[in-house]
Write a protein that holds these residues in place. Structure first.
Motif, short mmCIF file in Angstrom:
data_model
loop_
_atom_site.label_atom_id
_atom_site.label_comp_id
_atom_site.label_asym_id
_atom_site.label_seq_id
_atom_site.Cartn_x
_atom_site.Cartn_y
_atom_site.Cartn_z
N ARG A 162 43.76 35.14 43.55
CA ARG A 162 43.75 36.58 43.31
C ARG A 162 45.14 37.19 43.53
O ARG A 162 45.60 38.01 42.75
CB ARG A 162 42.73 37.24 44.24
CG ARG A 162 42.70 38.74 44.18
CD ARG A 162 41.96 39.37 45.33
NE ARG A 162 41.98 40.81 45.21
CZ ARG A 162 43.03 41.58 45.52
NH1 ARG A 162 44.13 41.02 45.98
NH2 ARG A 162 42.97 42.89 45.36
N ARG A 170 47.60 36.61 40.69
CA ARG A 170 47.27 37.40 39.50
C ARG A 170 47.67 38.86 39.69
O ARG A 170 48.25 39.48 38.79
CB ARG A 170 45.77 37.28 39.21
CG ARG A 170 45.35 35.87 38.77
CD ARG A 170 43.85 35.76 38.67
NE ARG A 170 43.29 36.68 37.67
CZ ARG A 170 41.98 36.85 37.49
NH1 ARG A 170 41.10 36.20 38.25
NH2 ARG A 170 41.55 37.68 36.57
N ALA A 179 37.73 49.09 35.87
CA ALA A 179 37.78 47.63 35.77
C ALA A 179 36.54 47.03 36.43
O ALA A 179 35.97 47.61 37.36
CB ALA A 179 39.05 47.11 36.43
N PRO A 180 36.10 45.85 35.98
CA PRO A 180 34.94 45.20 36.63
C PRO A 180 35.19 45.00 38.12
O PRO A 180 36.24 44.53 38.53
CB PRO A 180 34.84 43.86 35.89
CG PRO A 180 35.50 44.10 34.57
CD PRO A 180 36.59 45.10 34.82
N GLU A 181 34.20 45.35 38.93
CA GLU A 181 34.39 45.30 40.38
C GLU A 181 34.56 43.88 40.90
O GLU A 181 35.16 43.68 41.96
CB GLU A 181 33.20 45.97 41.08
CG GLU A 181 33.14 47.47 40.86
CD GLU A 181 32.07 48.12 41.71
OE1 GLU A 181 31.47 47.41 42.56
OE2 GLU A 181 31.82 49.33 41.55
N ASN A 182 34.04 42.91 40.19
CA ASN A 182 34.14 41.53 40.67
C ASN A 182 35.44 40.84 40.23
O ASN A 182 35.63 39.66 40.46
CB ASN A 182 32.94 40.72 40.20
CG ASN A 182 32.84 40.66 38.68
OD1 ASN A 182 33.44 41.48 37.99
ND2 ASN A 182 32.07 39.70 38.17
N GLU A 183 36.31 41.58 39.56
CA GLU A 183 37.58 41.02 39.12
C GLU A 183 38.73 41.75 39.83
O GLU A 183 38.68 42.98 39.98
CB GLU A 183 37.75 41.17 37.60
CG GLU A 183 36.78 40.36 36.79
CD GLU A 183 37.02 40.50 35.30
OE1 GLU A 183 38.07 41.08 34.94
OE2 GLU A 183 36.18 40.03 34.52
N PRO A 184 39.77 41.02 40.24
CA PRO A 184 40.91 41.68 40.90
C PRO A 184 41.67 42.57 39.91
O PRO A 184 41.76 42.25 38.72
CB PRO A 184 41.77 40.51 41.38
CG PRO A 184 41.41 39.37 40.49
CD PRO A 184 39.97 39.55 40.14
N HIS A 185 42.18 43.67 40.41
CA HIS A 185 43.00 44.57 39.58
C HIS A 185 44.14 45.11 40.44
O HIS A 185 43.92 45.51 41.60
CB HIS A 185 42.16 45.73 39.02
CG HIS A 185 42.87 46.53 37.97
ND1 HIS A 185 43.87 47.43 38.25
CD2 HIS A 185 42.74 46.51 36.60
CE1 HIS A 185 44.32 47.97 37.13
NE2 HIS A 185 43.64 47.43 36.11
#
Length: 553
Positions: A489, A492, A523-529
């Protein structure tokens, strides 16, 4: 009348001639500071005309010992003399004529007759040294000796003075190489000289009045920011005063730029009403109409935790058009009441900024830099979050006038502004976390001005970065706890943040961070941003509201 009657000698009241001087008004003469070193009262004389006149040293430059800059002194006669002062060249003309002709100088070396001696020299701005002196080279068999210091360097054809002799490289008692201060250098050390020079901007009366209005006004970081905006260029020169920066704009830019800069300078004057009256008399229709001005604006929240009672001093300022605006008195509150006190203060002062582009700056101690301030309320009654606006954090230590951290940040911010793009240094989440190695890395690379972290930085990294004056840092507050960092994570997020700000100007970064936070919301909560839980330390040292007295005691 003799055109050369302004040439004079200077010495002690008890007798002796130690150097030269030249008349610039009917009561004032210029000479070298080292010629009158240790003296407050001197005698001067105009050979063959007036002798042994008492004079007082009324101004000295910064010179204290050989090699110092500012080797300038001003002498005041007790009474005016009926002699014509020297004719001074326009500084811009000096750069054109120097090097194309011969110049005269004179001095009073030790001779049995006590009279003056003359020499012919050449000089050129190309022969400059440290932006202070120009080299002098004697012609033919002429030589420089002790006693020439303070002599004007004058065009033998026109009589116009272009500078003043300061020193020579003596071999024995004589030298064929010496140094002079051109008029540009002299006026940096004695600004009143500008009243006497044939300058080509404004009128002589307008310049004299304006210089008086600006007397004692320093060239500060906010003024540097104004100057950068008006000229569109980095400020490379260290101005000694606000007047020096005004002169820089007036003599290098169109009149419209000068008017704009003067309007900015007026915001920093203790009596802006006097400037308004001056502007009405001398700028006329060129002055912009009064009204709301655009420019960067902020609410600046300053938090100073105390070492006892778990209390915090909270001050909320505004910063509008490069100057301090409305503020609230400092409140001392328990830690648990800091959030509510800040939210109330920001909500109250935000009214002064409505309709502008503005941001919220939190100047906090090192241990508070990672708090989620964008999740606090800008309007607690309506439950509107601060993340609707750019939110940045700052090191409160740097707001203190004597702070070394502030000095370090000033130098790196200046480099960053001159570069004009962020060029961030990425710090990966698997970077070895020894504080000493990180300190050495930053200390060795003064070009590192923006750091981007792959995850929340450890305390030793933050301390090292703040101590080295890093003005901009970005990180997400979520730690990277992946067992392997091959495609973790943190890596990225680091890549996304670095790409997002790489070519951006430092002034754009608060808006970039705002945009990233907004993108993270969808952004999708289960993906890092990279915009989620994002902290931006953005520490422009020019934005310095006056500290509350209670904090500086």
């Amino acid at each position: 009348m003799d055109d050369w009657q302004w040439r004079a000698w200077v010495g002690r009241p008890a007798g002796g001639r130690h150097g030269a001087a030249f008349l610039v008004t009917d009561t004032r003469l210029l000479t070298c500071a080292h010629t009158v070193h240790g003296m407050d009262e001197v005698h001067v004389g105009f050979p063959g005309l007036l002798e042994d006149l008492p004079a007082t040293v009324v101004h000295r430059g910064d010179w204290r010992r050989a090699g110092d800059t500012g080797d300038v002194a001003v002498l005041e006669l007790d009474e005016p003399v009926p002699l014509a002062p020297a004719r001074l060249a326009a500084p811009e003309d000096v750069h054109v004529t120097a090097g194309d002709g011969e110049f005269g100088i004179w001095g009073f070396p030790r001779r049995s007759d006590g009279g003056e001696r003359h020499a012919t020299v050449t000089t050129s701005p190309r022969w400059g040294r440290e932006r202070e002196w120009w080299e002098l080279r004697t012609k033919g068999s002429d030589a420089l000796e002790e006693g020439y210091s303070g002599s004007p360097v004058y065009d033998t054809a026109t009589g116009e003075v272009i500078g003043m002799v300061t020193n020579a490289e003596l071999y024995g008692d004589r030298a064929d190489l010496g140094w002079m201060l051109p008029l540009d250098s002299i006026r940096r050390h004695w600004e009143e000289l500008d009243d006497l020079l044939p300058l080509r901007w404004l009128t002589a009366e307008a310049r004299r009045e304006l210089r008086g209005l600006l007397a004692g006004v320093r060239f500060t970081d906010p003024l540097a920011a104004d100057l950068r905006r008006v000229t569109g260029r980095p400020v490379l020169e260290e101005f000694r005063s606000a007047w020096g920066s005004v002169r820089y704009v007036a003599e290098g830019w169109p009149e419209e730029r000068l008017v704009r800069y003067l309007m900015a300078v007026a915001q920093h004057l203790p009596e802006p009403g006097r400037f308004a009256a001056w502007s009405a008399r001398h700028l006329g229709g060129a002055a912009p109409a009064a009204g709301p001005r655009t420019g960067p604006a902020s609410v600046i929240v300053r938090l100073e935790p105390l070492t006892f009672d778990k209390a915090v001093d909270v001050t909320v300022h505004t910063w509008i058009d490069g100057a301090a605006g409305p503020s609230r008195p400092t409140e001392r509150v328990p830690e648990k009441r800091v959030k509510a006190t800040v939210e109330a203060g920001v909500a109250e002062l935000a009214a002064a900024l409505v309709g502008r582009e503005w941001m919220i700056e939190f100047a906090v101690p090192e241990g508070w830099l990672g708090k989620p301030f964008e999740q606090w309320y800008v309007d607690p009654r309506k439950k509107i979050l601060m993340r609707q606006y750019p939110v940045v954090v700052r090191d409160v230590e740097r707001l203190r006038p004597g702070s070394i951290r502030r000095d370090q940040a000033h130098h790196r911010w200046r480099l960053l502004a001159e570069r004009g793009r962020s060029d961030p240094r990425p710090i990966a989440c698997d970077t070895p976390r020894t504080g000493k190695a990180f300190q050495h890395l930053l200390e060795a690379h003064v070009e590192f001005c923006v750091l981007v972290y792959g995850s929340r930085p450890v305390k030793s990294w933050l301390t090292a970065a703040l101590n080295n004056g890093i003005p901009v840092m970005l990180w997400t507050r979520t730690p990277c706890d992946a067992p392997s960092h091959k495609d973790c994570r943190g890596h990225r997020v680091l890549d996304e943040l670095t790409a997002a700000i790489g070519d951006k100007h430092p002034d754009e970064l608060p808006q970039v961070a705002l945009a990233l936070r907004k993108k993270a919301l969808i952004a999708p909560e289960n993906e890092p941003h990279c915009g989620r839980d994002l902290t931006l330390l953005w520490d422009d040292p020019s934005r310095l509201p006056d500290p509350p007295l209670a904090m500086e005691v």
